[in-house]
Design an enzyme around this catalytic site. Sequence first.
Site, PDB file in Angstrom:
ATOM      1  N   THR A  59       0.791  46.466   8.011  1.00  0.00           N
ATOM      2  CA  THR A  59      -0.651  46.407   7.787  1.00  0.00           C
ATOM      3  C   THR A  59      -1.372  45.858   9.010  1.00  0.00           C
ATOM      4  O   THR A  59      -2.520  46.224   9.281  1.00  0.00           O
ATOM      5  CB  THR A  59      -0.958  45.541   6.552  1.00  0.00           C
ATOM      6  OG1 THR A  59      -0.268  46.085   5.423  1.00  0.00           O
ATOM      7  CG2 THR A  59      -2.444  45.499   6.253  1.00  0.00           C
ATOM      8  N   TYR A 147      12.703  41.894   5.024  1.00  0.00           N
ATOM      9  CA  TYR A 147      11.783  42.939   4.584  1.00  0.00           C
ATOM     10  C   TYR A 147      12.606  44.168   4.231  1.00  0.00           C
ATOM     11  O   TYR A 147      13.170  44.831   5.107  1.00  0.00           O
ATOM     12  CB  TYR A 147      10.794  43.239   5.701  1.00  0.00           C
ATOM     13  CG  TYR A 147       9.590  44.070   5.318  1.00  0.00           C
ATOM     14  CD1 TYR A 147       9.356  44.469   4.005  1.00  0.00           C
ATOM     15  CD2 TYR A 147       8.658  44.447   6.278  1.00  0.00           C
ATOM     16  CE1 TYR A 147       8.251  45.213   3.664  1.00  0.00           C
ATOM     17  CE2 TYR A 147       7.541  45.201   5.957  1.00  0.00           C
ATOM     18  CZ  TYR A 147       7.340  45.577   4.659  1.00  0.00           C
ATOM     19  OH  TYR A 147       6.244  46.321   4.318  1.00  0.00           O
ATOM     20  N   LYS A 175      10.803  40.158   1.126  1.00  0.00           N
ATOM     21  CA  LYS A 175       9.620  40.946   0.778  1.00  0.00           C
ATOM     22  C   LYS A 175      10.153  42.279   0.270  1.00  0.00           C
ATOM     23  O   LYS A 175      10.734  43.068   1.025  1.00  0.00           O
ATOM     24  CB  LYS A 175       8.697  41.154   1.985  1.00  0.00           C
ATOM     25  CG  LYS A 175       7.459  41.978   1.642  1.00  0.00           C
ATOM     26  CD  LYS A 175       6.581  42.245   2.850  1.00  0.00           C
ATOM     27  CE  LYS A 175       5.407  43.142   2.454  1.00  0.00           C
ATOM     28  NZ  LYS A 175       4.565  43.520   3.632  1.00  0.00           N
ATOM     29  N   VAL A 215       3.293  39.676  -1.318  1.00  0.00           N
ATOM     30  CA  VAL A 215       2.666  39.831  -0.005  1.00  0.00           C
ATOM     31  C   VAL A 215       1.815  41.083  -0.125  1.00  0.00           C
ATOM     32  O   VAL A 215       2.329  42.201  -0.124  1.00  0.00           O
ATOM     33  CB  VAL A 215       3.698  39.973   1.125  1.00  0.00           C
ATOM     34  CG1 VAL A 215       2.980  40.139   2.461  1.00  0.00           C
ATOM     35  CG2 VAL A 215       4.626  38.763   1.173  1.00  0.00           C
TER      36      VAL A 215
END
Length: 314
Positions: A59, A147, A175, A215
């Site tokens: 992002t 992640y 995440k 998140v």
Amino acid sequence: MTATPPRRSSRPHPFGRAACAMITPFTADGALDLDGAQRLAVHLVDAGGCDGLVLNGTTGEAPTTSDEEKTELVRAVVDAVGDRARVTTGVGSADTRHSAALARSAGTAGAHGVLAVTPYYSRPGQEAVLQHLRAIADATDLPVLLYDIPARTGTPLTAETLLRLAEHPRVQGVKDCAYDLLKSARVMAETGLAYSSGCEELNLPLLAIGGSGYVSTVANVAGRQVRSVLDAHESSDPAEAAARHLALVPLIAAVMASGTPGTVTTKALLNATGLPGGPVRGPLLAAGAELTSHLADTLRHITGQEQPAPALAV
């Protein structure tokens, strides 16, 4: 037979429970906007209810920002909110040496944690992924948030690899963007890893089976509404948590499932509402007027905000 209870950590959440995957603001000419980043960070913490910010991720347009820009962004955000929110920075790359160097510089810049994604494009096997992520954890004194997002990287983290990584003292969370709740449940049941949802539509389902938070990209523009689901869940009110989660679905769909990357739609909304955003960097392209209008209408409906100003020309 009595089931063995999950092993849970009693330590404070190292990455924040209500974390925002923050965009990286740029000026109109495409340069890093550090003043805008600080203003947005303060807004997300004070008005958005975020207790964690994750910088330099997808992002945050990490593929198109330099190492120097990443470090400057961390320093600026830590200066602005580092005493009130956990600041985690992405250190992922397809090069183990580069990722380890980014992890070392993250600590120097003042970050509280690092986000480490599996290597992309080269698609290494599980043993290679394990060694890559261990090398990152060995390179820093900061807690590491793994992640797991195989849709982007092409390489999943298997349950077995996650269980082995959990043995490293600095690997403290995941995440989770794997869309595999069975795998997530198994790892949560057998480790003390803090599991944060990285998929907006799975924030509440993951919490329901033992997740510790999220998140969120949508939190850039509707932080309080995203946080309210977590608050209701923590208050042991599942019906209210479900109602709040379902109320967010139109915005989640507009931002994350419109066929346009979430970075683009989020920046369109931030620009339309007067918050720091700026342009996106290529190869991304800015949202068009029709999509921006739809996004703004949806946000207004969800949050009750006044009609946003027209989108800024970027």
